[in-house]
Scaffold this motif. Structure first.
Motif, PDB file in Angstrom:
ATOM      1  N   PRO A  43      65.995   9.570 -22.173  1.00 56.80           N
ATOM      2  CA  PRO A  43      65.646   7.687 -22.632  1.00 56.80           C
ATOM      3  C   PRO A  43      67.405   6.875 -22.089  1.00 56.80           C
ATOM      4  CG  PRO A  43      64.840   8.258 -24.280  1.00 56.80           C
ATOM      5  CD  PRO A  43      65.440   9.928 -24.239  1.00 56.80           C
ATOM      6  N   ARG A  44      67.205   6.194 -21.324  1.00 56.07           N
ATOM      7  CA  ARG A  44      68.400   5.668 -20.623  1.00 56.07           C
ATOM      8  C   ARG A  44      68.671   3.919 -20.993  1.00 56.07           C
ATOM      9  NH1 ARG A  44      72.631   6.978 -18.068  1.00 56.07           N
ATOM     10  NH2 ARG A  44      71.542   9.279 -17.933  1.00 56.07           N
ATOM     11  N   THR A  45      69.142   3.406 -21.252  1.00 52.62           N
ATOM     12  CA  THR A  45      69.723   1.711 -21.619  1.00 52.62           C
ATOM     13  C   THR A  45      70.378   1.078 -20.766  1.00 52.62           C
ATOM     14  OG1 THR A  45      68.655   2.499 -23.784  1.00 52.62           O
ATOM     15  CG2 THR A  45      69.600   0.150 -23.091  1.00 52.62           C
ATOM     16  N   LEU A  46      69.651   1.069 -19.432  1.00 57.43           N
ATOM     17  CA  LEU A  46      70.707   0.375 -18.847  1.00 57.43           C
ATOM     18  C   LEU A  46      71.045  -1.244 -18.994  1.00 57.43           C
ATOM     19  CD1 LEU A  46      68.069   0.774 -15.593  1.00 57.43           C
ATOM     20  CD2 LEU A  46      70.255   1.770 -16.178  1.00 57.43           C
ATOM     21  N   PRO A  47      73.271  -1.201 -18.513  1.00 52.34           N
ATOM     22  CA  PRO A  47      73.104  -2.333 -19.240  1.00 52.34           C
ATOM     23  C   PRO A  47      72.709  -3.381 -18.607  1.00 52.34           C
ATOM     24  CG  PRO A  47      74.607  -1.089 -16.956  1.00 52.34           C
ATOM     25  CD  PRO A  47      73.811  -0.719 -17.702  1.00 52.34           C
ATOM     26  N   PRO A  48      72.699  -4.829 -19.452  1.00 59.01           N
ATOM     27  CA  PRO A  48      72.514  -6.102 -18.985  1.00 59.01           C
ATOM     28  C   PRO A  48      73.248  -5.934 -17.849  1.00 59.01           C
ATOM     29  CG  PRO A  48      73.480  -6.602 -20.909  1.00 59.01           C
ATOM     30  CD  PRO A  48      73.734  -5.153 -20.893  1.00 59.01           C
ATOM     31  N   TYR A  69      64.874   5.931  -8.797  1.00 60.28           N
ATOM     32  CA  TYR A  69      65.528   4.357  -7.872  1.00 60.28           C
ATOM     33  C   TYR A  69      65.172   3.334  -9.130  1.00 60.28           C
ATOM     34  CZ  TYR A  69      68.674   6.508  -5.665  1.00 60.28           C
ATOM     35  OH  TYR A  69      69.154   7.696  -4.969  1.00 60.28           O
ATOM     36  N   LEU A  70      65.734   2.642 -10.285  1.00 62.01           N
ATOM     37  CA  LEU A  70      64.610   1.758 -10.928  1.00 62.01           C
ATOM     38  C   LEU A  70      65.177   0.285  -9.920  1.00 62.01           C
ATOM     39  CD1 LEU A  70      62.699   0.351 -12.784  1.00 62.01           C
ATOM     40  CD2 LEU A  70      64.770   0.316 -14.092  1.00 62.01           C
ATOM     41  N   LEU A  71      64.392  -0.897  -9.032  1.00 66.56           N
ATOM     42  CA  LEU A  71      64.764  -2.245  -8.471  1.00 66.56           C
ATOM     43  C   LEU A  71      64.532  -2.358  -9.706  1.00 66.56           C
ATOM     44  CD1 LEU A  71      63.130  -0.415  -5.170  1.00 66.56           C
ATOM     45  CD2 LEU A  71      65.448  -1.610  -5.357  1.00 66.56           C
ATOM     46  N   SER A  72      65.402  -3.678  -9.513  1.00 64.33           N
ATOM     47  CA  SER A  72      65.485  -4.740 -10.222  1.00 64.33           C
ATOM     48  C   SER A  72      65.047  -6.416  -9.953  1.00 64.33           C
ATOM     49  CB  SER A  72      66.261  -4.566 -11.730  1.00 64.33           C
ATOM     50  OG  SER A  72      67.193  -5.033 -11.545  1.00 64.33           O
ATOM     51  N   THR A  74      69.208  -8.495  -6.067  1.00 67.09           N
ATOM     52  CA  THR A  74      68.487  -7.941  -5.967  1.00 67.09           C
ATOM     53  C   THR A  74      69.318  -6.609  -6.621  1.00 67.09           C
ATOM     54  OG1 THR A  74      66.594  -8.772  -4.969  1.00 67.09           O
ATOM     55  CG2 THR A  74      66.680  -6.321  -5.391  1.00 67.09           C
ATOM     56  N   ARG A  75      69.264  -5.346  -8.481  1.00 67.68           N
ATOM     57  CA  ARG A  75      69.336  -4.357  -7.735  1.00 67.68           C
ATOM     58  C   ARG A  75      68.851  -2.787  -7.458  1.00 67.68           C
ATOM     59  NH1 ARG A  75      71.783  -9.199 -10.945  1.00 67.68           N
ATOM     60  NH2 ARG A  75      73.647  -8.687 -11.749  1.00 67.68           N
ATOM     61  N   LEU A  76      69.986  -2.143  -7.520  1.00 65.62           N
ATOM     62  CA  LEU A  76      68.772  -0.529  -6.993  1.00 65.62           C
ATOM     63  C   LEU A  76      70.001  -0.183  -8.482  1.00 65.62           C
ATOM     64  CD1 LEU A  76      66.712   0.923  -5.721  1.00 65.62           C
ATOM     65  CD2 LEU A  76      68.815   1.613  -4.148  1.00 65.62           C
ATOM     66  N   TRP A  77      69.093   0.629  -9.405  1.00 66.79           N
ATOM     67  CA  TRP A  77      69.831   1.412 -10.523  1.00 66.79           C
ATOM     68  C   TRP A  77      69.235   2.710  -9.630  1.00 66.79           C
ATOM     69  CZ3 TRP A  77      72.323  -0.615 -14.151  1.00 66.79           C
ATOM     70  CH2 TRP A  77      72.138  -2.308 -14.268  1.00 66.79           C
ATOM     71  N   ARG A  78      70.282   4.040  -9.824  1.00 65.23           N
ATOM     72  CA  ARG A  78      70.121   5.433  -9.839  1.00 65.23           C
ATOM     73  C   ARG A  78      69.879   5.546 -11.318  1.00 65.23           C
ATOM     74  NH1 ARG A  78      74.161   7.647  -6.280  1.00 65.23           N
ATOM     75  NH2 ARG A  78      75.568   7.626  -8.148  1.00 65.23           N
ATOM     76  N   LEU A  79      68.997   6.132 -11.545  1.00 64.22           N
ATOM     77  CA  LEU A  79      67.974   7.157 -13.119  1.00 64.22           C
ATOM     78  C   LEU A  79      68.945   7.876 -13.351  1.00 64.22           C
ATOM     79  CD1 LEU A  79      64.647   5.351 -12.884  1.00 64.22           C
ATOM     80  CD2 LEU A  79      66.610   4.521 -13.818  1.00 64.22           C
ATOM     81  N   ALA A  90      74.186   4.448 -11.981  1.00 69.70           N
ATOM     82  CA  ALA A  90      75.043   3.593 -11.275  1.00 69.70           C
ATOM     83  C   ALA A  90      74.006   2.429 -10.357  1.00 69.70           C
ATOM     84  CB  ALA A  90      76.103   4.668  -9.873  1.00 69.70           C
ATOM     85  N   CYS A  91      74.498   1.577 -10.620  1.00 66.47           N
ATOM     86  CA  CYS A  91      73.767  -0.147  -9.987  1.00 66.47           C
ATOM     87  C   CYS A  91      74.662  -0.298  -8.477  1.00 66.47           C
ATOM     88  CB  CYS A  91      74.055  -0.956 -10.835  1.00 66.47           C
ATOM     89  SG  CYS A  91      73.493  -2.473 -10.237  1.00 66.47           S
ATOM     90  N   ALA A  92      73.481  -0.908  -7.570  1.00 69.35           N
ATOM     91  CA  ALA A  92      74.128  -1.412  -6.233  1.00 69.35           C
ATOM     92  C   ALA A  92      72.944  -2.556  -6.359  1.00 69.35           C
ATOM     93  CB  ALA A  92      73.921  -0.464  -5.075  1.00 69.35           C
ATOM     94  N   ILE A  93      73.590  -3.537  -5.575  1.00 73.26           N
ATOM     95  CA  ILE A  93      73.109  -5.245  -5.463  1.00 73.26           C
ATOM     96  C   ILE A  93      73.445  -4.826  -3.874  1.00 73.26           C
ATOM     97  CG2 ILE A  93      73.961  -7.956  -4.900  1.00 73.26           C
ATOM     98  CD1 ILE A  93      75.312  -6.866  -7.614  1.00 73.26           C
TER      99      ILE A  93
END
Length: 70
Positions: free
Chosen positions: A4-9, A25-28, A35-40, A44-47
């Motif tokens: 389990p991982r908590t992504l930073p706000p 990946y998770l998109l938020s 819109t952010r793309l999180w590599r689970l 890592a996060c990319a906008i």
């Protein structure tokens, strides 16, 4: 089966979340309009750029090759 991982706000309230079909990946979509793309595997996060105006939702095609924002 991962840890389990908590992504930073980022960007305040989250309006929408979607996993890619391969679950890598998770998109938020944030209230800040980004819109952010999180590599689970490492968090890592990319906008993602290229959209204008307010958005209310997102989706990913089943093949994982396209993102739909609206």
């Amino acid at each position: 089966a991962g840890v389990p991982r908590t992504l930073p706000p980022e960007g305040g309230a989250v309006l929408a979340l979607r996993f890619t079909p391969d679950s890598r990946y998770l998109l938020s979509l944030g209230a800040d309009g980004l819109t952010r793309l999180w590599r689970l595997d490492d968090g890592a996060c990319a906008i993602l750029a290229g959209h204008r105006g307010a958005l209310g939702g997102l989706d990913v095609r089943r093949d994982g090759r396209r993102l739909v924002l609206g």
